[in-house]
Structure formats: structure tokens, C-alpha cells
Design a protein around this motif. Structure first.
Motif, PDB file in Angstrom:
ATOM      1  N   CYS A   1      28.880   5.342 -19.912  1.00  0.00           N
ATOM      2  CA  CYS A   1      28.236   6.541 -20.465  1.00  0.00           C
ATOM      3  C   CYS A   1      26.731   6.335 -20.563  1.00  0.00           C
ATOM      4  O   CYS A   1      26.258   5.424 -21.253  1.00  0.00           O
ATOM      5  CB  CYS A   1      28.825   6.849 -21.835  1.00  0.00           C
ATOM      6  SG  CYS A   1      28.026   8.239 -22.666  1.00  0.00           S
TER       7      CYS A   1
ATOM      8  N   LEU B   1      24.881   5.976 -24.028  1.00  0.00           N
ATOM      9  CA  LEU B   1      24.920   4.666 -24.671  1.00  0.00           C
ATOM     10  C   LEU B   1      24.262   3.595 -23.811  1.00  0.00           C
ATOM     11  O   LEU B   1      23.518   2.748 -24.312  1.00  0.00           O
ATOM     12  CB  LEU B   1      26.381   4.272 -24.948  1.00  0.00           C
ATOM     13  CG  LEU B   1      27.191   5.232 -25.822  1.00  0.00           C
ATOM     14  CD1 LEU B   1      28.629   4.763 -25.933  1.00  0.00           C
ATOM     15  CD2 LEU B   1      26.564   5.374 -27.204  1.00  0.00           C
TER      16      LEU B   1
ATOM     17  N   PHE C   1      36.907   0.037 -23.363  1.00  0.00           N
ATOM     18  CA  PHE C   1      35.532   0.490 -23.562  1.00  0.00           C
ATOM     19  C   PHE C   1      34.724   0.574 -22.266  1.00  0.00           C
ATOM     20  O   PHE C   1      33.486   0.560 -22.305  1.00  0.00           O
ATOM     21  CB  PHE C   1      34.809  -0.385 -24.593  1.00  0.00           C
ATOM     22  CG  PHE C   1      35.518  -0.435 -25.916  1.00  0.00           C
ATOM     23  CD1 PHE C   1      35.828   0.734 -26.596  1.00  0.00           C
ATOM     24  CD2 PHE C   1      35.903  -1.646 -26.472  1.00  0.00           C
ATOM     25  CE1 PHE C   1      36.497   0.702 -27.808  1.00  0.00           C
ATOM     26  CE2 PHE C   1      36.573  -1.688 -27.682  1.00  0.00           C
ATOM     27  CZ  PHE C   1      36.866  -0.520 -28.350  1.00  0.00           C
TER      28      PHE C   1
ATOM     29  N   GLN D   1      23.345   4.859 -29.878  1.00  0.00           N
ATOM     30  CA  GLN D   1      24.547   4.529 -30.638  1.00  0.00           C
ATOM     31  C   GLN D   1      24.528   5.092 -32.055  1.00  0.00           C
ATOM     32  O   GLN D   1      25.593   5.334 -32.641  1.00  0.00           O
ATOM     33  CB  GLN D   1      24.725   3.003 -30.689  1.00  0.00           C
ATOM     34  CG  GLN D   1      25.341   2.398 -29.431  1.00  0.00           C
ATOM     35  CD  GLN D   1      24.329   2.183 -28.321  1.00  0.00           C
ATOM     36  OE1 GLN D   1      23.170   2.579 -28.440  1.00  0.00           O
ATOM     37  NE2 GLN D   1      24.753   1.540 -27.243  1.00  0.00           N
TER      38      GLN D   1
ATOM     39  N   ARG E   1      35.194   7.145 -25.750  1.00  0.00           N
ATOM     40  CA  ARG E   1      36.416   6.590 -26.332  1.00  0.00           C
ATOM     41  C   ARG E   1      36.686   7.189 -27.702  1.00  0.00           C
ATOM     42  O   ARG E   1      37.823   7.564 -28.008  1.00  0.00           O
ATOM     43  CB  ARG E   1      36.311   5.064 -26.434  1.00  0.00           C
ATOM     44  CG  ARG E   1      37.267   4.436 -27.442  1.00  0.00           C
ATOM     45  CD  ARG E   1      38.727   4.799 -27.180  1.00  0.00           C
ATOM     46  NE  ARG E   1      39.591   4.480 -28.317  1.00  0.00           N
ATOM     47  CZ  ARG E   1      40.636   5.204 -28.675  1.00  0.00           C
ATOM     48  NH1 ARG E   1      40.954   6.308 -28.028  1.00  0.00           N
ATOM     49  NH2 ARG E   1      41.387   4.841 -29.682  1.00  0.00           N
TER      50      ARG E   1
ATOM     51  N   CYS F   1      34.698   3.252 -20.514  1.00  0.00           N
ATOM     52  CA  CYS F   1      34.105   4.592 -20.589  1.00  0.00           C
ATOM     53  C   CYS F   1      32.836   4.569 -21.428  1.00  0.00           C
ATOM     54  O   CYS F   1      31.857   5.259 -21.131  1.00  0.00           O
ATOM     55  CB  CYS F   1      35.111   5.599 -21.147  1.00  0.00           C
ATOM     56  SG  CYS F   1      35.693   5.241 -22.826  1.00  0.00           S
ATOM     57  N   GLN F   2      32.838   3.755 -22.485  1.00  0.00           N
ATOM     58  CA  GLN F   2      31.641   3.612 -23.301  1.00  0.00           C
ATOM     59  C   GLN F   2      30.523   2.946 -22.500  1.00  0.00           C
ATOM     60  O   GLN F   2      29.352   3.308 -22.596  1.00  0.00           O
ATOM     61  CB  GLN F   2      31.949   2.773 -24.548  1.00  0.00           C
ATOM     62  CG  GLN F   2      33.068   3.314 -25.439  1.00  0.00           C
ATOM     63  CD  GLN F   2      32.604   4.454 -26.320  1.00  0.00           C
ATOM     64  OE1 GLN F   2      32.406   5.566 -25.841  1.00  0.00           O
ATOM     65  NE2 GLN F   2      32.432   4.190 -27.596  1.00  0.00           N
ATOM     66  N   ASP F   3      30.908   1.966 -21.704  1.00  0.00           N
ATOM     67  CA  ASP F   3      29.923   1.200 -20.934  1.00  0.00           C
ATOM     68  C   ASP F   3      29.241   2.049 -19.868  1.00  0.00           C
ATOM     69  O   ASP F   3      28.042   1.896 -19.614  1.00  0.00           O
ATOM     70  CB  ASP F   3      30.608  -0.004 -20.278  1.00  0.00           C
ATOM     71  CG  ASP F   3      29.624  -0.893 -19.539  1.00  0.00           C
ATOM     72  OD1 ASP F   3      28.562  -1.199 -20.102  1.00  0.00           O
ATOM     73  OD2 ASP F   3      29.915  -1.281 -18.395  1.00  0.00           O
TER      74      ASP F   3
ATOM     75  N   GLY G   1      30.396   8.278 -28.321  1.00  0.00           N
ATOM     76  CA  GLY G   1      30.882   7.859 -27.009  1.00  0.00           C
ATOM     77  C   GLY G   1      32.250   8.417 -26.679  1.00  0.00           C
ATOM     78  O   GLY G   1      33.003   8.845 -27.559  1.00  0.00           O
TER      79      GLY G   1
ATOM     80  N   GLU H   1      41.546   0.825 -25.124  1.00  0.00           N
ATOM     81  CA  GLU H   1      40.277   0.435 -25.732  1.00  0.00           C
ATOM     82  C   GLU H   1      39.600  -0.704 -24.960  1.00  0.00           C
ATOM     83  O   GLU H   1      39.186  -1.708 -25.542  1.00  0.00           O
ATOM     84  CB  GLU H   1      40.465   0.079 -27.212  1.00  0.00           C
ATOM     85  CG  GLU H   1      40.885   1.287 -28.039  1.00  0.00           C
ATOM     86  CD  GLU H   1      40.672   1.122 -29.530  1.00  0.00           C
ATOM     87  OE1 GLU H   1      40.891   0.004 -30.032  1.00  0.00           O
ATOM     88  OE2 GLU H   1      40.308   2.107 -30.199  1.00  0.00           O
TER      89      GLU H   1
ATOM     90  N   CYS I   1      32.956   8.794 -17.272  1.00  0.00           N
ATOM     91  CA  CYS I   1      33.924   8.100 -18.117  1.00  0.00           C
ATOM     92  C   CYS I   1      35.337   8.255 -17.577  1.00  0.00           C
ATOM     93  O   CYS I   1      36.134   7.310 -17.582  1.00  0.00           O
ATOM     94  CB  CYS I   1      33.831   8.606 -19.554  1.00  0.00           C
ATOM     95  SG  CYS I   1      33.955  10.402 -19.730  1.00  0.00           S
TER      96      CYS I   1
ATOM     97  N   ASN J   1      32.169  -0.282 -31.812  1.00  0.00           N
ATOM     98  CA  ASN J   1      33.188   0.747 -31.599  1.00  0.00           C
ATOM     99  C   ASN J   1      34.163   0.832 -32.772  1.00  0.00           C
ATOM    100  O   ASN J   1      34.547   1.926 -33.194  1.00  0.00           O
ATOM    101  CB  ASN J   1      33.972   0.447 -30.319  1.00  0.00           C
ATOM    102  CG  ASN J   1      33.103   0.494 -29.089  1.00  0.00           C
ATOM    103  OD1 ASN J   1      32.790   1.555 -28.560  1.00  0.00           O
ATOM    104  ND2 ASN J   1      32.680  -0.678 -28.621  1.00  0.00           N
TER     105      ASN J   1
END
Length: 257
Positions: free
Chosen positions: A161, A164, A155, A170, A177, A157-159, A175, A153, A214, A113
Motif C-alpha cells: 500500500c 504506508l 501483511f 501510519q 488488512r 497488502c500493508q507492505d 491500511g 495476516e 493490495c 498492525n
């Protein structure tokens, strides 16, 4: 005191070449008391039963974003998840975030990230519009981007999604964030940098199908999809897919030639 069973992921990543490796869920039973959060339980287990349990945490106040994990399959902050809100008649399952490489136990490598963040064009302000070298900004413009500043941060929301987590794109998608970070810059009333081409290509904003998962997991309740991603999608669509604008640019290019 009620005794609750926790199933915590133990171990490192699976070894390459098909060799045995990885980890497994291990059961730990501890007495819990009123007011405890999941991180309290993990610390108690770490202190009394598993001294070598790896877990990342810092503030225990929901502001550092360090203790992100998956609790019963849902990405959450361990320090902000109260045990009373979970079904304690069955084991509480605690696993590391699945969208990032596993280091050990509950700790994942989220450095990707930060590497991507460095590639985003930084803030570039317009020239000052006052004699004293400062700017005049409408409060409504400030309020619009202030929401994005709340991001800690974590993450999560990244997790969550799927681009990803499930498709592992990636290299093609930044993503949610980092789309929020870009939106904070793009919508800043003083910024004059152009990031739309990067949003379309390097950050792959077109891969987001606005499921709002997210937004659902954000501990700061940032309206990621509605207030950041969709407006950025609209800007990209206006530039690259609006037929009238494409025609206008084509005609203008011919005229210059």
C-alpha cells in the motif's frame, strides 16, 4: 543441478544521527533442484553459508503469514514462491518488507498492525431472536463475510500500500488488512456496533485510492478492494457526504432543539 545466485539483504536499520549503518545486498550462489521454493533456498543458504541470517517463518504452507518478504521487488510469501516461476538467469533479490521498521536481515517489526487492531471496536451482537437464546442468520449473509476470515495476516497488502509504504501515514491510515478486519465486523449479520466515524477519522479510509495493489498481492485471493474497502467507503460517504442525508440530519437536529 542449476546454480542460482541470490542477493539477500543483510544488516539492520540505519543508525540515527546520520552515522554509518544499515545493510546491503549480499550474493549467495547455491545449486537448486526441482520443486524448490524461495524459502527452501534461504534455508539452504542459512544452513551452509550464513548461519546468522535472520528470517521469520513457521508453517511453510502459506497459512501462517510469517515468511513475508519482497522477492524481485514484489511482496510475496517466500514459502509459496516457486523458483521455477522466477527468472533464474539473473540474481533473485530477496529483501525485507519496506513498509515496516527493519529489525535485521529479512525480519521486520509488524507489531504496529496489532496495536492498531486493538483500537478497533470489537464485535457487539444484537439480542438473540429465538426463544432458545440463539440467532437466525441467512446463509448469504454468512457467505459475505466468510471471505475475510481467510486472512492470514501476512501483511503483504500493508507492505504494498503506497499510503504506508511511500507516504508513511501510519498515524492516519490503518491500511487494507485492518480495513478488511473492520469490514468483517461491520458486515456481520449480528453486529450492531457503529464504526463509521472511526473508519473516516482514525482509520483514514478516505486516503485509499483503490488502486487494488493490495488485492493483487493477497495470497488468499481476498478481493480486498472490491468486497471490503469500497463497500466501507460507500457507507462512510452515505453518512457524511450525501447532501440529502446531511440536510435530514440538520433538520432533525433543529427539531430536537
Amino acid at each position: 543441478m542449476e546454480t542460482v545466485t541470490f542477493q539477500i539483504w543483510r544488516g539492520g536499520p540505519a543508525r540515527r544521527g546520520g552515522l554509518a549503518g544499515g545493510g546491503k545486498l549480499v550474493d549467495y550462489s547455491i545449486p537448486v533442484s526441482e520443486g524448490m521454493v524461495v524459502l527452501d533456498a534461504v534455508h539452504k543458504i542459512q544452513a551452509e553459508q550464513a548461519n546468522d541470517l535472520a528470517v521469520r517463518w513457521n508453517c511453510k504452507a502459506g497459512k501462517c503469514g510469517s515468511c513475508s518478504a519482497e522477492i524481485n521487488g514484489i511482496p510475496r510469501l517466500m514459502c509459496m514462491t516457486r523458483l521455477k516461476d522466477l527468472p533464474l538467469d539473473k540474481p533473485v533479490i530477496i529483501q525485507p518488507m519496506k513498509a515496516f521498521p527493519l529489525i535485521r536481515d529479512l525480519v521486520t517489526d509488524v507489531s504496529w498492525n496489532f496495536r492498531v487492531k486493538k483500537t478497533i471496536k470489537p464485535f457487539r451482537p444484537r439480542a438473540a431472536d429465538a426463544a432458545d437464546g440463539t440467532w437466525r442468520i441467512a446463509q448469504s449473509d454468512i457467505d459475505r463475510v466468510q471471505e475475510f476470515r481467510k486472512c492470514i495476516e501476512c501483511f503483504l497488502c500493508q507492505d504494498v500500500c503506497h499510503v504506508l509504504r511511500e507516504h508513511h501515514l501510519q498515524d492516519e491510515f490503518a491500511g487494507p488488512r485492518l480495513l478488511v478486519y473492520t469490514a468483517a465486523l461491520e458486515m456481520h449479520p449480528l453486529d450492531v456496533e457503529d464504526r463509521l466515524q472511526d473508519l473516516k477519522r482514525a482509520q483514514g479510509i478516505g486516503l485509499c485510492n483503490i488502486t487494488k495493489c493490495c488485492t493483487t498481492v493477497c495470497p488468499e485471493e481476498i478481493r480486498i478492494t472490491d468486497n471490503a474497502i469500497i463497500p466501507m467507503k460507500e457507507r462512510v460517504a452515505d453518512r457524511y457526504y450525501d447532501p440529502l442525508k446531511r440536510l435530514f440530519r440538520a433538520l432533525r437536529g433543529r427539531k430536537k432543539n
